[in-house]
Design a protein around this motif. Structure first.
Motif, PDB file in Angstrom:
ATOM      1  N   ASP A  22       0.818  -1.216   0.000  1.00 13.46           N
ATOM      2  CA  ASP A  22       0.000   0.000   0.000  1.00 13.46           C
ATOM      3  C   ASP A  22       0.850   1.264   0.000  1.00 13.46           C
ATOM      4  OD1 ASP A  22      -2.534  -1.186  -0.100  1.00 13.46           O
ATOM      5  OD2 ASP A  22      -2.533  -1.568   2.052  1.00 13.46           O
ATOM      6  N   ASP A  23       2.003   1.233   0.638  1.00  5.35           N
ATOM      7  CA  ASP A  23       2.863   2.423   0.662  1.00  5.35           C
ATOM      8  C   ASP A  23       3.366   2.749  -0.741  1.00  5.35           C
ATOM      9  OD1 ASP A  23       2.569   2.775   3.384  1.00  5.35           O
ATOM     10  OD2 ASP A  23       4.316   1.544   3.882  1.00  5.35           O
ATOM     11  N   ILE A  24       3.769   1.726  -1.484  1.00  5.90           N
ATOM     12  CA  ILE A  24       4.229   1.941  -2.856  1.00  5.90           C
ATOM     13  C   ILE A  24       3.082   2.437  -3.729  1.00  5.90           C
ATOM     14  CG2 ILE A  24       5.064   0.774  -4.944  1.00  5.90           C
ATOM     15  CD1 ILE A  24       6.783  -0.991  -3.179  1.00  5.90           C
ATOM     16  N   LEU A  25       1.898   1.849  -3.553  1.00  9.67           N
ATOM     17  CA  LEU A  25       0.751   2.263  -4.363  1.00  9.67           C
ATOM     18  C   LEU A  25       0.358   3.708  -4.072  1.00  9.67           C
ATOM     19  CD1 LEU A  25      -1.476  -0.950  -4.252  1.00  9.67           C
ATOM     20  CD2 LEU A  25       0.029  -0.172  -6.085  1.00  9.67           C
ATOM     21  N   ARG A  26       0.404   4.112  -2.797  1.00  7.09           N
ATOM     22  CA  ARG A  26       0.106   5.510  -2.458  1.00  7.09           C
ATOM     23  C   ARG A  26       1.124   6.446  -3.108  1.00  7.09           C
ATOM     24  NH1 ARG A  26      -0.439   3.246   2.697  1.00  7.09           N
ATOM     25  NH2 ARG A  26      -2.631   2.974   3.345  1.00  7.09           N
ATOM     26  N   TYR A  27       2.391   6.029  -3.068  1.00  5.94           N
ATOM     27  CA  TYR A  27       3.444   6.870  -3.622  1.00  5.94           C
ATOM     28  C   TYR A  27       3.314   6.992  -5.138  1.00  5.94           C
ATOM     29  CZ  TYR A  27       8.036   8.668  -4.830  1.00  5.94           C
ATOM     30  OH  TYR A  27       9.055   9.435  -5.343  1.00  5.94           O
ATOM     31  N   GLU A  28       3.193   5.860  -5.824  1.00  9.19           N
ATOM     32  CA  GLU A  28       3.231   5.876  -7.288  1.00  9.19           C
ATOM     33  C   GLU A  28       1.931   6.374  -7.912  1.00  9.19           C
ATOM     34  OE1 GLU A  28       4.647   2.102  -8.671  1.00  9.19           O
ATOM     35  OE2 GLU A  28       6.660   2.461  -7.878  1.00  9.19           O
ATOM     36  N   ASN A  29       0.807   6.234  -7.215  1.00  9.29           N
ATOM     37  CA  ASN A  29      -0.450   6.768  -7.731  1.00  9.29           C
ATOM     38  C   ASN A  29      -0.770   8.149  -7.182  1.00  9.29           C
ATOM     39  OD1 ASN A  29      -1.789   4.411  -9.317  1.00  9.29           O
ATOM     40  ND2 ASN A  29      -1.086   3.451  -7.437  1.00  9.29           N
ATOM     41  N   GLY A  30      -0.242   8.446  -5.996  1.00  8.92           N
ATOM     42  CA  GLY A  30      -0.558   9.714  -5.347  1.00  8.92           C
ATOM     43  C   GLY A  30       0.560  10.725  -5.399  1.00  8.92           C
ATOM     44  N   VAL A  31       1.660  10.448  -4.706  1.00  8.50           N
ATOM     45  CA  VAL A  31       2.741  11.427  -4.567  1.00  8.50           C
ATOM     46  C   VAL A  31       3.328  11.823  -5.917  1.00  8.50           C
ATOM     47  CG1 VAL A  31       5.015  11.857  -3.569  1.00  8.50           C
ATOM     48  CG2 VAL A  31       3.291  10.604  -2.254  1.00  8.50           C
ATOM     49  N   VAL A  32       3.595  10.831  -6.771  1.00  8.91           N
ATOM     50  CA  VAL A  32       4.174  11.138  -8.084  1.00  8.91           C
ATOM     51  C   VAL A  32       3.237  12.031  -8.893  1.00  8.91           C
ATOM     52  CG1 VAL A  32       5.007  10.167 -10.250  1.00  8.91           C
ATOM     53  CG2 VAL A  32       5.528   9.014  -8.094  1.00  8.91           C
ATOM     54  N   ASN A  33       1.946  11.762  -8.830  1.00  9.58           N
ATOM     55  CA  ASN A  33       0.982  12.593  -9.543  1.00  9.58           C
ATOM     56  C   ASN A  33       0.890  13.989  -8.927  1.00  9.58           C
ATOM     57  OD1 ASN A  33      -0.419  11.426 -11.876  1.00  9.58           O
ATOM     58  ND2 ASN A  33      -0.942   9.757 -10.483  1.00  9.58           N
ATOM     59  N   GLU A  34       0.993  14.076  -7.609  1.00  8.65           N
ATOM     60  CA  GLU A  34       0.970  15.391  -6.969  1.00  8.65           C
ATOM     61  C   GLU A  34       2.112  16.261  -7.487  1.00  8.65           C
ATOM     62  OE1 GLU A  34      -1.058  14.578  -2.595  1.00  8.65           O
ATOM     63  OE2 GLU A  34       1.110  14.299  -2.837  1.00  8.65           O
ATOM     64  N   ARG A  35       3.279  15.664  -7.672  1.00  8.46           N
ATOM     65  CA  ARG A  35       4.432  16.410  -8.189  1.00  8.46           C
ATOM     66  C   ARG A  35       4.221  16.775  -9.656  1.00  8.46           C
ATOM     67  NH1 ARG A  35       9.214  12.838  -5.212  1.00  8.46           N
ATOM     68  NH2 ARG A  35       8.604  13.408  -3.086  1.00  8.46           N
ATOM     69  N   ALA A  36       3.590  15.869 -10.405  1.00  4.86           N
ATOM     70  CA  ALA A  36       3.284  16.171 -11.811  1.00  4.86           C
ATOM     71  C   ALA A  36       2.302  17.337 -11.910  1.00  4.86           C
ATOM     72  CB  ALA A  36       2.717  14.937 -12.501  1.00  4.86           C
ATOM     73  N   ILE A  37       1.357  17.393 -10.987  1.00  6.77           N
ATOM     74  CA  ILE A  37       0.377  18.487 -10.964  1.00  6.77           C
ATOM     75  C   ILE A  37       1.073  19.817 -10.693  1.00  6.77           C
ATOM     76  CG2 ILE A  37      -1.551  19.444  -9.617  1.00  6.77           C
ATOM     77  CD1 ILE A  37      -2.443  16.446  -9.260  1.00  6.77           C
ATOM     78  N   GLU A  38       1.971  19.828  -9.712  1.00  4.16           N
ATOM     79  CA  GLU A  38       2.713  21.051  -9.401  1.00  4.16           C
ATOM     80  C   GLU A  38       3.563  21.495 -10.589  1.00  4.16           C
ATOM     81  OE1 GLU A  38       4.861  19.901  -5.951  1.00  4.16           O
ATOM     82  OE2 GLU A  38       3.143  20.044  -4.596  1.00  4.16           O
ATOM     83  N   LEU A  39       4.197  20.524 -11.251  1.00  2.00           N
ATOM     84  CA  LEU A  39       5.018  20.828 -12.415  1.00  2.00           C
ATOM     85  C   LEU A  39       4.172  21.391 -13.551  1.00  2.00           C
ATOM     86  CD1 LEU A  39       7.784  20.697 -13.828  1.00  2.00           C
ATOM     87  CD2 LEU A  39       7.243  18.358 -14.494  1.00  2.00           C
TER      88      LEU A  39
END
Length: 243
Positions: free
Chosen positions: A24-41
């Motif tokens: 679940d930690d990897i899934l949160r990171y790769e579906n959530g955190v990575v997308n959050e950074r893409a949104i900011e970019l």
């Protein structure tokens, strides 16, 4: 901007859902955190709208318990996008299974023919009828997901592009379905983004935006190059596995 970033790959060890195990930690990171950074970019680069490949209502209801990290990662991305771009400038396209290209090219069409066949529809309708005889009927979300129609990747792509071009508005999609709960049983409210939910809705919106844009739709193509560094050679080298 359009994001197709996402991952639901299981761990090598088989443990949980149908024998599959998920981190679940990897899934949160790769579906959530990575997308959050893409949104900011995307925002810093000047994007005005954001389109995202989410999941259908039925898929989210099915997976909100068994694969909580995946659902929470998607939710993180959706909340971030709405916070940065606003709900009316965030388009979420929610398919179940996507087929086409190199992924399930023939199986996807066959599977769709099966779930939309008369015997399959009679089976689902019969089960719904029997459940509704109960004083407290319970939805079988796994069954709904299994018997939901998959959608062609080109259709999904056109709707994502239409969203980023501002061709989808609130009148076309209406308010978003809610009624979600976390693993502790507490209600979860999703942001009211422009949500295109499921195959029927995706194809309906596709028909509307294609008719609206008409002959002005231009599909860009990759420039042709030679040698092993060409786009085609790179695509074949990094081709996705069947599953």
């Amino acid at each position: 901007a359009i994001s197709c970033i996402g991952n639901v790959q299981p761990k090598k060890e088989w443990t949980q859902l149908f024998g599959l195990g998920f981190d679940d930690d990897i899934l949160r990171y790769e579906n959530g955190v990575v997308n959050e950074r893409a949104i900011e970019l995307a925002k810093s680069a000047g994007a005005k709208r954001f389109s995202f490949v989410s999941v259908s209502y039925e898929t989210a209801k099915t997976l909100e318990g068994p694969i909580v990290g995946y659902v929470e990662g998607k939710r993180m991305c959706e909340q971030k996008a709405c916070g940065v771009f606003g709900e009316d400038n965030t388009v979420l396209v929610g398919p179940s299974l996507i087929y086409g290209g190199k992924r399930f090219p023939k199986l996807g069409k066959a599977y769709r023919s099966f779930v939309e066949s008369l015997p399959a529809r009679v089976y689902v309708a019969g089960n719904d009828f029997l459940r509704n005889l109960s004083t407290t009927p319970v939805e079988d979300w796994v069954e709904k997901l299994i018997f939901s129609s998959p959608v062609d990747v080109d259709t999904v792509a056109r709707v994502l592009c239409a969203g980023s071009l501002g061709q989808i508005d609130r009148d076309m999609v209406g308010p978003r379905k809610q009624d979600f709960y976390d693993t502790d049983g507490k209600a979860v409210t999703y942001p009211n983004a422009l949500f295109v939910d499921g195959t029927a809705d995706i194809e309906r919106i596709d028909g509307l935006v294609v008719s609206d844009l008409g002959s002005s739709v231009v599909v860009p193509t990759m420039p042709k190059t030679s040698g092993p560094s060409s786009a085609v050679a790179l695509e074949e080298e990094n081709a996705e596995p069947p599953f």
